[in-house]
Motif scaffolding. Structure first.
Motif, PDB file in Angstrom:
ATOM      1  N   ALA A 220     -14.142   7.973  -9.508  1.00 15.62           N
ATOM      2  CA  ALA A 220     -13.098   6.977  -9.774  1.00 15.62           C
ATOM      3  C   ALA A 220     -11.787   7.395  -9.105  1.00 15.62           C
ATOM      4  O   ALA A 220     -11.046   6.564  -8.568  1.00 15.62           O
ATOM      5  N   GLU A 221     -11.542   8.718  -9.128  1.00 15.94           N
ATOM      6  CA  GLU A 221     -10.312   9.192  -8.469  1.00 15.94           C
ATOM      7  C   GLU A 221     -10.387   9.008  -6.958  1.00 15.94           C
ATOM      8  O   GLU A 221      -9.409   8.658  -6.309  1.00 15.94           O
ATOM      9  N   LEU A 222     -11.585   9.302  -6.415  1.00 13.92           N
ATOM     10  CA  LEU A 222     -11.786   9.101  -4.968  1.00 13.92           C
ATOM     11  C   LEU A 222     -11.515   7.641  -4.622  1.00 13.92           C
ATOM     12  O   LEU A 222     -10.763   7.324  -3.689  1.00 13.92           O
ATOM     13  N   PHE A 223     -12.106   6.747  -5.399  1.00 10.99           N
ATOM     14  CA  PHE A 223     -11.943   5.317  -5.189  1.00 10.99           C
ATOM     15  C   PHE A 223     -10.455   4.936  -5.246  1.00 10.99           C
ATOM     16  O   PHE A 223      -9.925   4.293  -4.342  1.00 10.99           O
ATOM     17  N   GLY A 224      -9.789   5.388  -6.295  1.00 11.64           N
ATOM     18  CA  GLY A 224      -8.375   5.037  -6.481  1.00 11.64           C
ATOM     19  C   GLY A 224      -7.515   5.547  -5.330  1.00 11.64           C
ATOM     20  O   GLY A 224      -6.641   4.834  -4.824  1.00 11.64           O
ATOM     21  N   THR A 225      -7.775   6.771  -4.898  1.00 12.97           N
ATOM     22  CA  THR A 225      -6.978   7.365  -3.823  1.00 12.97           C
ATOM     23  C   THR A 225      -7.162   6.579  -2.523  1.00 12.97           C
ATOM     24  O   THR A 225      -6.190   6.257  -1.830  1.00 12.97           O
ATOM     25  N   LEU A 226      -8.437   6.251  -2.209  1.00 14.84           N
ATOM     26  CA  LEU A 226      -8.687   5.569  -0.931  1.00 14.84           C
ATOM     27  C   LEU A 226      -8.161   4.131  -0.940  1.00 14.84           C
ATOM     28  O   LEU A 226      -7.649   3.648   0.069  1.00 14.84           O
ATOM     29  N   VAL A 227      -8.262   3.477  -2.084  1.00 11.04           N
ATOM     30  CA  VAL A 227      -7.739   2.107  -2.154  1.00 11.04           C
ATOM     31  C   VAL A 227      -6.217   2.122  -2.011  1.00 11.04           C
ATOM     32  O   VAL A 227      -5.628   1.332  -1.261  1.00 11.04           O
ATOM     33  N   SER A 228      -5.606   3.067  -2.690  1.00 11.01           N
ATOM     34  CA  SER A 228      -4.147   3.140  -2.592  1.00 11.01           C
ATOM     35  C   SER A 228      -3.726   3.482  -1.156  1.00 11.01           C
ATOM     36  O   SER A 228      -2.764   2.926  -0.614  1.00 11.01           O
ATOM     37  N   PHE A 229      -4.507   4.356  -0.515  1.00  5.71           N
ATOM     38  CA  PHE A 229      -4.228   4.676   0.880  1.00  5.71           C
ATOM     39  C   PHE A 229      -4.362   3.429   1.764  1.00  5.71           C
ATOM     40  O   PHE A 229      -3.476   3.110   2.567  1.00  5.71           O
ATOM     41  N   ALA A 230      -5.480   2.702   1.610  1.00  3.55           N
ATOM     42  CA  ALA A 230      -5.728   1.535   2.464  1.00  3.55           C
ATOM     43  C   ALA A 230      -4.630   0.483   2.291  1.00  3.55           C
ATOM     44  O   ALA A 230      -4.198  -0.158   3.254  1.00  3.55           O
ATOM     45  N   THR A 232      -1.499   1.047   1.398  1.00  7.09           N
ATOM     46  CA  THR A 232      -0.253   1.494   2.018  1.00  7.09           C
ATOM     47  C   THR A 232      -0.352   1.349   3.546  1.00  7.09           C
ATOM     48  O   THR A 232       0.591   0.936   4.209  1.00  7.09           O
ATOM     49  N   PHE A 233      -1.513   1.670   4.090  1.00 11.38           N
ATOM     50  CA  PHE A 233      -1.661   1.661   5.548  1.00 11.38           C
ATOM     51  C   PHE A 233      -1.779   0.253   6.118  1.00 11.38           C
ATOM     52  O   PHE A 233      -1.167  -0.072   7.130  1.00 11.38           O
ATOM     53  N   TYR A 234      -2.585  -0.606   5.454  1.00 13.55           N
ATOM     54  CA  TYR A 234      -2.822  -1.949   6.006  1.00 13.55           C
ATOM     55  C   TYR A 234      -2.056  -3.053   5.287  1.00 13.55           C
ATOM     56  O   TYR A 234      -2.056  -4.188   5.741  1.00 13.55           O
ATOM     57  N   GLY A 235      -1.446  -2.742   4.164  1.00 17.62           N
ATOM     58  CA  GLY A 235      -0.764  -3.785   3.395  1.00 17.62           C
ATOM     59  C   GLY A 235      -1.575  -4.158   2.166  1.00 17.62           C
ATOM     60  O   GLY A 235      -2.803  -3.996   2.137  1.00 17.62           O
ATOM     61  N   ASP A 236      -0.872  -4.685   1.159  1.00 11.29           N
ATOM     62  CA  ASP A 236      -1.490  -4.942  -0.142  1.00 11.29           C
ATOM     63  C   ASP A 236      -2.650  -5.926  -0.095  1.00 11.29           C
ATOM     64  O   ASP A 236      -3.548  -5.898  -0.930  1.00 11.29           O
ATOM     65  N   ASP A 237      -2.622  -6.838   0.898  1.00 16.59           N
ATOM     66  CA  ASP A 237      -3.665  -7.869   0.904  1.00 16.59           C
ATOM     67  C   ASP A 237      -4.892  -7.447   1.723  1.00 16.59           C
ATOM     68  O   ASP A 237      -5.752  -8.259   2.030  1.00 16.59           O
ATOM     69  N   VAL A 238      -5.012  -6.174   2.032  1.00 17.25           N
ATOM     70  CA  VAL A 238      -6.170  -5.696   2.803  1.00 17.25           C
ATOM     71  C   VAL A 238      -7.467  -5.995   2.043  1.00 17.25           C
ATOM     72  O   VAL A 238      -7.528  -5.895   0.813  1.00 17.25           O
ATOM     73  N   LYS A 239      -8.496  -6.419   2.805  1.00 21.35           N
ATOM     74  CA  LYS A 239      -9.793  -6.702   2.167  1.00 21.35           C
ATOM     75  C   LYS A 239     -10.723  -5.547   2.482  1.00 21.35           C
ATOM     76  O   LYS A 239     -10.932  -5.226   3.650  1.00 21.35           O
ATOM     77  N   ILE A 258     -13.392  -2.402   6.294  1.00 23.26           N
ATOM     78  CA  ILE A 258     -12.209  -3.247   6.186  1.00 23.26           C
ATOM     79  C   ILE A 258     -12.530  -4.570   6.878  1.00 23.26           C
ATOM     80  O   ILE A 258     -13.180  -4.589   7.924  1.00 23.26           O
ATOM     81  N   TRP A 259     -12.072  -5.656   6.281  1.00 22.84           N
ATOM     82  CA  TRP A 259     -12.332  -6.980   6.869  1.00 22.84           C
ATOM     83  C   TRP A 259     -11.393  -7.207   8.044  1.00 22.84           C
ATOM     84  O   TRP A 259     -10.179  -7.041   7.932  1.00 22.84           O
TER      85      TRP A 259
END
Ligand code: DAH
Length: 329
Positions: A220-230, A232-239, A258-259
């Motif tokens: 769950a931490e891995l998931f949370g970290t990578l989503v938060s990273f994505a 920040t890097f691509y913007g909140d609406d990243v798919k 990533i879509w």
């Protein structure tokens, strides 16, 4: 005749005083020293003189012409050098010419951005060697000799024991072997694969490895970290989507897509990273007690991530060094 010589001397001295250009000097040379010049005329006149007068006048005429020729040459030389120094004259009051400076390579911009994001999440940055041993690149990551997963990565071997690393994951093993948990690290760097070069793949590319080992680290931490990273890097609406996958050194393993929807074209999923929970075998092999510790790991593909962010469709442009491309960013 002596008076006449004196007069021409005075006249010429006067002209030499006012001489201010190379053109003017040439005029004077013609007027006085050429074959039809004033001295030539004086010598013609001298020939007509009665014999008794010749020695005295001849001596004087020669002396005057000699002196004035020297004087003329000196003036002429100093004039030429001063006009040269005008050519080289630097006007320090002029505004400076703008120097063209380079730009930070787009891949380095991405790397810097990624490092900043993970640093803000508490990760430290490490590096490892590009020339790597089979031990670290494969064995320490649960790829035994002859394991079929070695085929996932076409390797440039330097000799049977050394190779150009095919991924940044061996630095995980290096860190685990020399550091007590908690370990929270990212490892950026170049990796090499013996692949046919095309718009999609190149023999060299960049990865950023991530490793977190501590007590009670969860998926769950891995998931949370990578989503938060994505985000920040691509913007909140990243798919994004997490897709189950396989790597010998993680269990369970996943890939993140990533879509991507280029303008006017059909959208599709693009894989940007592999990740998972560090396999207990890998922890043990590298000297970490797998009863006490768990960990997660991930590996980002930097070219892929950059292509997606900036809409670049050919990986080769990163390595062409074409300024027209590089200067756009
Ligand atoms: N090393 C893998 C590769 O190059 C990527 C990767 C996958 C790294 C999963 C990881 C991981 O750390 O957990 O294909």
């Amino acid at each position: 005749m002596l008076n006449k010589i004196e007069k021409i001397k005075a006249e010429l001295l006067d002209e030499l005083k006012n001489i201010d250009s190379v053109e003017k000097a040439e005029e004077i040379r013609l007027k006085y020293f050429s074959r039809k010049g004033k001295f030539a005329n004086l010598f013609e006149e001298f020939k007509q003189l009665p014999k008794e007068e010749k020695p005295k006048v001849g001596q004087f005429l020669n002396q005057v012409r000699g002196e004035l020729t020297n004087l003329f040459e000196e003036t002429h030389v100093s004039l030429k050098s001063s006009s040269k120094s005008m050519e080289n004259y630097i006007d320090l009051t002029l505004p400076a010419k703008r120097q063209k400076i380079g730009t930070v390579h787009l891949l380095n911009q991405t790397l810097r951005e990624i490092k900043d994001i993970f640093k803000s999440l508490g990760f430290s940055v490490y590096e490892g060697p590009e020339l790597e041993s089979d031990h670290f690149n494969f064995e320490s990551l649960n790829f035994p000799p002859d394991h079929p997963a070695r085929d996932m990565q076409d390797t440039f071997f330097v000799n049977p024991n050394f190779l150009l690393r095919t991924h940044t994951s061996p630095v995980q093993a290096r860190l685990m072997q020399k550091t007590e948990p908690p370990i929270r690290a990212i490892i950026p760097g170049k990796v090499y694969r013996n692949e046919a070069i095309s718009a999609k793949s190149y023999c060299l590319f960049h990865q950023v490895e991530g490793l977190y080992v501590d007590t009670d680290v969860t998926f769950a931490e891995l998931f949370g970290t990578l989503v938060s990273f994505a985000k920040t890097f691509y913007g909140d609406d990243v798919k994004y989507r997490f897709r189950p996958s396989f790597f010998p050194f993680t269990e369970p393993s996943s890939e993140v897509d990533i879509w991507w929807e280029p303008k006017g074209k059909e959208g599709r999923w693009l894989e940007i990273l592999g990740c998972g929970m560090v396999d207990p075998n890998v922890l043990e092999f590298n000297g970490i007690d797998s009863e006490k510790y768990t960990g997660y790991a991930f590996g980002l593909g930097i070219e892929r991530m950059t292509m997606l962010k900036y809409g670049i469709d050919d990986i080769r442009v990163f390595f062409d060094n074409d300024k027209r491309f590089l200067e756009q960013f």
